[in-house]
Design a protein around this motif. Structure first.
Motif, short mmCIF file in Angstrom:
data_model
loop_
_atom_site.label_atom_id
_atom_site.label_comp_id
_atom_site.label_asym_id
_atom_site.label_seq_id
_atom_site.Cartn_x
_atom_site.Cartn_y
_atom_site.Cartn_z
N THR A 143 -18.54 -4.19 -1.30
CA THR A 143 -17.96 -3.73 -2.56
C THR A 143 -17.00 -2.57 -2.27
OG1 THR A 143 -19.96 -4.37 -3.75
CG2 THR A 143 -18.44 -2.87 -4.87
N ILE A 144 -15.76 -2.76 -2.64
CA ILE A 144 -14.71 -1.75 -2.41
C ILE A 144 -14.34 -1.13 -3.74
CG2 ILE A 144 -12.40 -1.36 -1.49
CD1 ILE A 144 -12.78 -3.82 0.26
N THR A 145 -14.49 0.19 -3.82
CA THR A 145 -14.25 0.92 -5.07
C THR A 145 -13.25 2.03 -4.83
OG1 THR A 145 -16.56 0.48 -5.66
CG2 THR A 145 -15.39 2.10 -6.99
N LEU A 146 -12.38 2.25 -5.78
CA LEU A 146 -11.39 3.32 -5.67
C LEU A 146 -12.07 4.68 -5.64
CD1 LEU A 146 -8.38 4.20 -5.74
CD2 LEU A 146 -8.60 4.31 -8.24
N ASP A 147 -11.68 5.50 -4.66
CA ASP A 147 -12.19 6.87 -4.57
C ASP A 147 -11.17 7.78 -5.26
OD1 ASP A 147 -13.45 9.21 -3.97
OD2 ASP A 147 -13.30 9.00 -1.79
N LEU A 148 -11.31 7.92 -6.56
CA LEU A 148 -10.29 8.60 -7.37
C LEU A 148 -10.15 10.06 -6.99
CD1 LEU A 148 -8.32 7.99 -9.64
CD2 LEU A 148 -10.08 8.68 -11.29
N THR A 149 -11.22 10.67 -6.49
CA THR A 149 -11.14 12.10 -6.16
C THR A 149 -10.25 12.35 -4.94
OG1 THR A 149 -13.14 11.93 -4.81
CG2 THR A 149 -13.41 12.50 -7.14
N GLN A 150 -10.06 11.35 -4.10
CA GLN A 150 -9.27 11.51 -2.89
C GLN A 150 -7.83 11.01 -3.05
OE1 GLN A 150 -10.47 13.12 -0.22
NE2 GLN A 150 -12.38 13.44 -1.38
N VAL A 151 -7.50 10.45 -4.19
CA VAL A 151 -6.16 9.92 -4.41
C VAL A 151 -5.18 11.08 -4.61
CG1 VAL A 151 -4.69 8.52 -5.90
CG2 VAL A 151 -7.02 7.77 -5.37
N PRO A 152 -4.08 11.12 -3.88
CA PRO A 152 -3.07 12.17 -4.14
C PRO A 152 -2.40 11.92 -5.49
CG PRO A 152 -2.27 10.61 -2.51
CD PRO A 152 -3.68 10.25 -2.77
N ARG A 153 -2.67 12.78 -6.47
CA ARG A 153 -2.17 12.55 -7.82
C ARG A 153 -0.74 13.07 -7.94
NH1 ARG A 153 -6.62 11.30 -10.92
NH2 ARG A 153 -5.09 10.51 -12.40
N GLU A 154 0.20 12.27 -7.47
CA GLU A 154 1.61 12.61 -7.53
C GLU A 154 2.41 11.38 -7.88
OE1 GLU A 154 2.57 14.08 -3.70
OE2 GLU A 154 2.12 12.21 -2.64
N TYR A 155 3.62 11.64 -8.38
CA TYR A 155 4.54 10.58 -8.79
C TYR A 155 3.86 9.68 -9.82
CZ TYR A 155 6.75 12.36 -4.56
OH TYR A 155 7.28 13.19 -3.62
N GLY A 156 3.81 8.39 -9.56
CA GLY A 156 3.22 7.47 -10.54
C GLY A 156 1.72 7.52 -10.62
N LEU A 157 1.08 8.28 -9.72
CA LEU A 157 -0.37 8.36 -9.72
C LEU A 157 -0.90 9.57 -10.47
CD1 LEU A 157 -1.06 7.40 -5.98
CD2 LEU A 157 -0.80 5.90 -7.96
N THR A 158 0.00 10.31 -11.14
CA THR A 158 -0.45 11.52 -11.85
C THR A 158 -1.23 11.17 -13.10
OG1 THR A 158 1.70 11.57 -12.98
CG2 THR A 158 1.46 12.90 -10.96
N ILE A 159 -0.92 10.06 -13.76
CA ILE A 159 -1.64 9.70 -14.98
C ILE A 159 -2.92 8.97 -14.61
CG2 ILE A 159 0.51 9.54 -16.28
CD1 ILE A 159 0.37 6.53 -16.06
N ASP A 160 -3.83 8.89 -15.58
CA ASP A 160 -5.09 8.20 -15.33
C ASP A 160 -4.84 6.70 -15.18
OD1 ASP A 160 -6.48 10.56 -15.50
OD2 ASP A 160 -6.86 10.36 -17.65
N PRO A 161 -5.53 6.07 -14.25
CA PRO A 161 -5.29 4.64 -14.03
C PRO A 161 -5.94 3.78 -15.10
CG PRO A 161 -7.04 5.39 -12.59
CD PRO A 161 -6.54 6.62 -13.32
N ASP A 162 -5.44 2.55 -15.23
CA ASP A 162 -6.12 1.56 -16.04
C ASP A 162 -7.46 1.23 -15.38
OD1 ASP A 162 -3.96 1.53 -17.72
OD2 ASP A 162 -3.03 -0.23 -16.78
#
Length: 843
Positions: A300-319
Motif C-alpha cells: 500500500t503506497i500512500t502520499l506522505d503529505l508532511t514531506q511534500v515540498p508545498r511550492e508552485y502547484g503543490l501549495t494548495i490542498d490536494p484532491d
C-alpha cells in the motif's frame, strides 16, 4: 459321461449351496430379525433337499456299451459297430466274401484312431437364465468382502447370544488437521494414551458403538459453550481450539493430553532500498515467511503529505488521493513458507510518482492472519525527463492531477511557455498538440473541470511530454521495432533467402534512420568540438551495428536460426540502451578502471569471434562445400548481399575472396577478416598476450571483489593457453571447450572488477553533474564500457534483463532443444555430436 450326468443332475443343488454360503459369509444373518432368519433357514433347507432329490432322481451311471457307442459315433463310418457285424448275404460267393473281408480290415484299421471323448458340460438348455452364474458371482463377492469366519456366528444367532457386539472396537475417533497445514489425519484408535500434539483448528470426530450411555465423552479442548450435545451422543464433532484433555469414559476407555500448536502469524519486511531505472520501472526487494505458507500480500503506497515540498502547484490542498494498492508477487512453484521476491512495477504515470510516499507491505496466511510491516518512507520512482520543455510539461501535469483547482494556473503556465514558439526548438506537431491542450484548458477554466476532463488532459500532457523527450526518435524507434518483429517472425517460420535479404534491408534502413536521428538529438549546440566526438562515436556504433546485422543475415542463410535470434536480441538490447541514454550528454574522460573494463570487453568480443571461427572450422572439416562452390560466409563476403563492400563485414573473408573448400575461419590458412594471415592458434596466442598486458595494467584495488577479479582473469589466461595448445594440435573440439571456459572467466572477472571499482570509489559518475557530485551516486542513464546502463548500486554492469524481456527459462529451453536435436542427427560427424553431448552434460 459321468461328469455330464453329475453336472446336469446336480447343478441346481450347488447353485443353492453357493447362495446360502454367500449370504452367511457376508454376515446378513447377523443383522436379520430373528423371525426373518428362521424363515430363511426353512427356505434354504427346503431348497437344498428339493434340489438333492431332483438330482438323485435324474442321475444315472452310464454303462460300458453306452461309452463304446459314444466313442464309435465320434468316428466316421462307426468302425466298432462294423467289426461286430456279420455278412448277411453272399456268404457263399468268394468275390463277395473278399469284399466283406476288405471292409472289415479297413474298419479295423480305422478303430486304431479311437480316443476318449471330451465331456459336454454346457447347461444352457437346462439353465437358460444363468442362475448358476449368478450364484457363483455372489460367492466370489462374498470371498472378497466377507469372511468364512462369519459362518461360525450362525450358532450364536440360533442360541440368541449377543457376544458379537464385543468382537469389534466399541469406539472410533479421528483428528483431522486443517487442510492448509498439509498434515495427515490421525486415527485415535492407533494412538496410545498420553500426550498428543495437533495444530490448532484440527477437527475431532468420535463415534461410540454399543448401548447408548455405556461410553461417554469428556473433553476440555474445544472451549464450547451454550448448547452442547450430550456426552453419550453416538457421534460427535468439534474443533480443537486450546490445549486440554480428551477422554472416552467407560469400559476400555482412554484419555489423551492434547497440546494445541498455534498457527503463528506471517512475517514480512523490506530487505533493501527501492531501485529504479531511467524509464521509471522500480524494484523493491522484500522477504516473507510463515509456518504453513503465505497466501497473499499487498503493498500500500500512500502520499506522505508532511514531506511534500508545498511550492508552485503543490501549495494548495490536494484532491482526495486514494492509497495505491499493488499485489505482491508470490512464488508459482516451491514453498511459500520462506521466500525472497521483488516487487517490480512502473508507476510513472501515477500522481504519486516522484513524490514522498510511505510504502507498507502486508501478508495474509491461510488461516486469515494478517501482518503489516513497518511503513517505509521513500520517493516513489518515476520516469525521468531530461529535456527542459518536457520536464515543464510533466510538472504542469502533476499540478493538474494534484488538484482540479490548479486548472487556471496550469493554463497560464502553458501559455507562457508557448509565448515565443520560434524559440522553443520543438517540432510543429508537438506545438500544435500543446495549443490544442491549452484550448481545452480554456474551456475547463470557464465552465469547470470534471473527472473525465481531467483524465483526458492528464493523458494528453503525458503523451506530449514523451514526444518532446523522445522527439522524432519515437517514430523511428517504432519503425525499427516493427522491422525487428518481422525479421524475428521470419526466423521462426523459415523464410527464403530472398525474403531474408528484403527484411534485412528494411532493418538496415530503419536502423540508419534511428541512428541518424539519435545523432542529431545528441549533437551539442554550443559550437564546441564535442559535436565531432559524438559524431565519430555514432559512426563507430553504426559500424558495429552493421557488422552485427551482417552476422545475423549470415546465420539465417546458414539455417542457424537459434543463433540468429540470440544476436537479434543483443541488437535490440543495444538499441534500447541507446534510447535510454539519449539526451544525457557525452562521455567524460575515462578513468583507469573504465579503460581496463573497455579493454577487457574488447578482449571478450575478440575471444567470442575466435570461438565462432573455430566452431565453423569444426563444422566445415566434416561438411565440406561441394567442389567449385564456396561456403556461405565467403560467398556473402564476395557478393555483398547486404549492400556493403567486401571486407567491411566483420568476420567476412575480405576483398580477395576465398578458395573453394577453404573454411575461412583460420586453421593453418587463417583467411579471416580479423585474423589477417594468422592461424587460429596465432590469434589465440595474441589474445592471451593482450590479456596478460591488461592484467599487468589493472588498477590497485582492495577488497574481496578485486581479488576475485584477478583470480578470474588468471583463470581466463590459463584457459586461453589450453585453447592455443589444442588449436596447434588440431583438436578443435577441445579448443572450443577451453575458449568457453576463458569467456566465462572473463565475464566473471569483468563483473567483479566493476564491483570492486564501485566499492573503491574509482567509478566515474559520468559528466560530473550536480547530482553525481552531490550524492556520489551514478548519473541516471550512465553506461559502462560495454554500453549497458550502470545499475543503481553504482556497479559497472547492468540490472536490466539482457534478453530484452524475453522469458529466460523459455529461451534456455529452446537452446537446449536445439542442441538435443543436432546431437541426435546421425548424419552429423561423430566429433561434433560428441561435443554437443558434452554441452548437454554441462547444462
Amino acid at each position: 459321461m459321468l461328469a455330464e450326468q453329475l453336472m446336469r443332475a446336480f447343478w441346481p443343488l450347488w447353485t443353492v449351496l453357493l447362495l446360502i454360503l454367500a449370504t452367511m459369509m457376508m454376515g446378513w444373518h447377523e443383522t436379520m430379525p430373528l423371525e426373518l432368519f428362521w424363515a430363511a433357514v426353512v427356505v434354504s433347507a427346503v431348497a437344498t433337499f428339493s434340489t438333492l432329490f431332483w438330482g438323485l432322481r435324474w442321475f444315472r451311471v452310464p454303462s460300458r456299451l453306452e461309452a463304446i457307442a459314444r466313442v464309435d459315433a465320434a468316428m466316421p463310418g462307426r468302425p466298432i459297430a462294423a467289426i461286430a457285424d456279420t455278412q448277411a448275404i453272399g456268404g457263399n460267393d468268394p468275390a463277395s466274401t473278399a469284399v466283406w473281408q476288405a471292409h472289415l480290415a479297413r474298419m479295423a484299421e480305422r478303430t486304431k484312431s479311437a480316443h476318449a471323448i471330451e465331456p459336454d458340460l454346457k447347461l444352457t438348455d437346462r439353465d437358460p437364465y444363468g442362475l448358476r452364474f449368478m450364484a457363483l458371482l455372489f460367492f466370489v463377492v462374498a470371498l472378497l468382502f466377507g469372511s468364512l469366519l462369519r459362518i461360525t456366528s450362525v450358532g450364536d444367532v440360533v442360541s440368541g447370544s449377543n457376544d458379537t457386539l464385543l468382537a469389534g472396537p466399541v469406539w472410533e475417533g479421528w483428528v483431522e488437521p486443517p487442510a492448509y497445514t498439509g498434515k495427515p489425519a490421525i486415527y485415535l484408535n492407533d494412538v496410545p494414551a498420553g500426550g498428543l500434539s495437533v495444530p490448532t483448528g484440527s477437527q475431532v470426530t468420535l463415534r461410540l458403538y454399543g448401548e447408548v450411555g455405556a461410553l461417554t465423552l469428556a473433553e476440555t479442548v474445544s472451549g464450547r459453550t451454550g448448547e452442547v450435545a450430550a456426552a453419550s451422543e453416538p457421534q460427535q464433532k468439534f474443533d480443537i481450539t486450546q490445549s486440554g484433555t480428551l477422554s472416552v469414559l467407560g469400559d476400555n476407555g482412554i484419555a489423551w493430553d492434547i497440546t494445541a500448536i498455534p498457527d503463528e502469524p506471517p512475517e514480512v519486511e523490506l530487505t533493501g532500498p527501492i531501485e529504479a531505472d531511467a524509464m521509471g520501472e522500480f524494484s523493491q526487494p522484500f522477504m516473507a515467511f510463515d509456518d504453513y505458507g503465505v497466501e497473499t500480500g499487498t503493498a500500500t503506497i500512500t502520499l506522505d503529505l508532511t514531506q511534500v515540498p508545498r511550492e508552485y502547484g503543490l501549495t494548495i490542498d490536494p484532491d482526495p488521493i486514494d492509497p495505491l494498492v499493488i499485489d505482491l508477487p508470490m512464488p508459482y512453484t516451491g514453498s511459500r513458507t520462506d521466500f525472497d521476491a521483488l516487487l517490480i512495477d512502473d508507476l510513472s504515470e501515477h500522481l504519486l510518482a516522484n513524490l514522498p510516499v510511505t510504502m507498507q507491505v502486508q501478508v495474509v496466511d491461510a488461516a486469515g492472519q494478517v501482518t503489516d510491516a513497518m511503513a517505509e518512507k521513500m520517493i516513489l520512482p518515476g520516469r525521468r525527463f531530461f529535456r527542459p520543455f518536457a520536464k515543464a510539461v510533466i510538472e504542469q501535469r502533476r499540478d493538474l492531477m494534484w488538484s482540479k483547482a490548479n486548472v487556471v494556473r496550469v493554463n497560464q503556465v502553458l501559455r507562457a511557455m508557448t509565448h515565443r514558439p520560434d524559440e522553443l526548438g520543438i517540432e510543429e506537431t508537438s506545438y500544435l498538440r500543446l495549443r490544442t491542450i491549452i484550448r481545452q484548458l480554456d474551456r475547463m477554466s470557464e465552465f469547470g473541470m470534471n473527472d473525465d476532463g481531467q483524465a483526458e488532459i492528464v493523458q494528453a500532457l503525458w503523451d506530449l511530454a514523451v514526444q518532446l523527450e523522445d522527439g522524432r526518435l519515437a517514430d523511428a524507434r517504432k519503425r525499427l521495432e516493427r522491422a525487428q518483429e518481422r525479421l524475428a517472425e521470419a526466423m521462426r517460420n523459415g523464410a527464403s533467402d530472398a525474403e531474408i535479404a528484403e527484411l534485412m534491408q528494411e532493418l538496415r534502413e530503419a536502423t540508419d534512420d534511428y541512428m541518424r536521428l539519435l545523432a542529431e538529438e545528441s549533437e551539442p549546440s554550443n559550437g564546441t568540438d564535442q559535436a565531432d566526438n559524438s559524431e565519430n562515436a555514432t559512426e563507430l556504433s553504426m559500424d558495429e551495428i552493421q557488422a552485427l546485422m551482417d552476422r545475423i543475415e549470415e546465420l539465417m542463410q546458414e539455417g542457424r536460426m537459434a543463433e540468429a535470434a540470440e544476436l537479434m536480441e543483443q541488437l535490440n538490447e543495444l538499441m534500447e540502451n541507446m534510447r535510454v541514454t539519449q539526451g544525457e550528454g557525452g562521455d567524460g574522460p575515462q578513468t583507469p578502471g573504465q579503460q581496463s573494463m573497455q579493454d577487457l570487453a574488447e578482449t571478450l568480443r575478440d575471444q567470442e569471434e575466435l570461438s565462432d571461427d573455430a566452431f565453423r572450422e569444426l563444422q566445415e572439416q566434416f561438411n565440406p562445400a561441394p567442389q567449385g562452390q564456396q561456403p556461405q560466409p565467403g560467398q556473402q563476403g564476395e557478393q555483398g548481399q547486404d549492400g556493403t563492400e567486401p571486407g567491411e563485414q566483420q568476420g567476412q573473408q575480405g576483398e580477395q575472396g576465398q578458395e573453394p573448400g577453404n573454411s575461412g575461419s583460420g586453421g593453418d590458412t587463417g583467411e579471416d577478416g580479423q585474423g589477417g594471415g594468422q592461424s587460429l592458434a596465432e590469434r589465440q596466442q595474441a589474445l592471451r598476450d593482450e590479456l596478460q598486458r591488461q592484467r599487468d595494467g589493472l588498477p590497485s584495488l582492495d577488497g574481496e571483489a578485486g581479488e576475485i577479479a584477478r583470480q578470474s582473469l588468471e583463470q581466463a589466461e590459463g584457459a586461453m593457453d589450453g585453447a592455443e595448445e589444442a588449436l596447434r594440435n588440431g583438436d578443435l573440439a577441445e579448443a572450443i571447450d577451453r575458449q568457453a571456459e576463458a569467456m566465462n572467466a572473463l565475464r566473471n572477472g569483468m563483473r567483479e572488477l566493476g564491483q570492486s571499482l564501485a566499492e573503491n570509489g574509482n567509478d566515474d559518475p559520468g559528466q560530473g553533474t550536480e547530482q553525481g557530485e552531490a550524492s556520489g551516486r551514478p548519473v541516471p542513464g550512465a553506461r559502462d564500457p560495454l554500453g549497458r546502463e550502470i545499475g543503481n548500486t553504482g556497479q559497472s554492469g547492468t540490472e536490466q534483463e539482457l534478453l530484452g524481456g524475453v522469458d529466460v527459462n523459455r529461451r534456455a529451453e529452446e537452446l537446449l532443444d536445439e542442441i538435443r536435436r543436432r546431437s541426435g542427427e546421425q548424419e552429423r560427424p561423430e566429433i561434433e555430436r560428441d561435443y554437443l553431448r558434452r554441452l548437454l552434460d554441462q547444462f
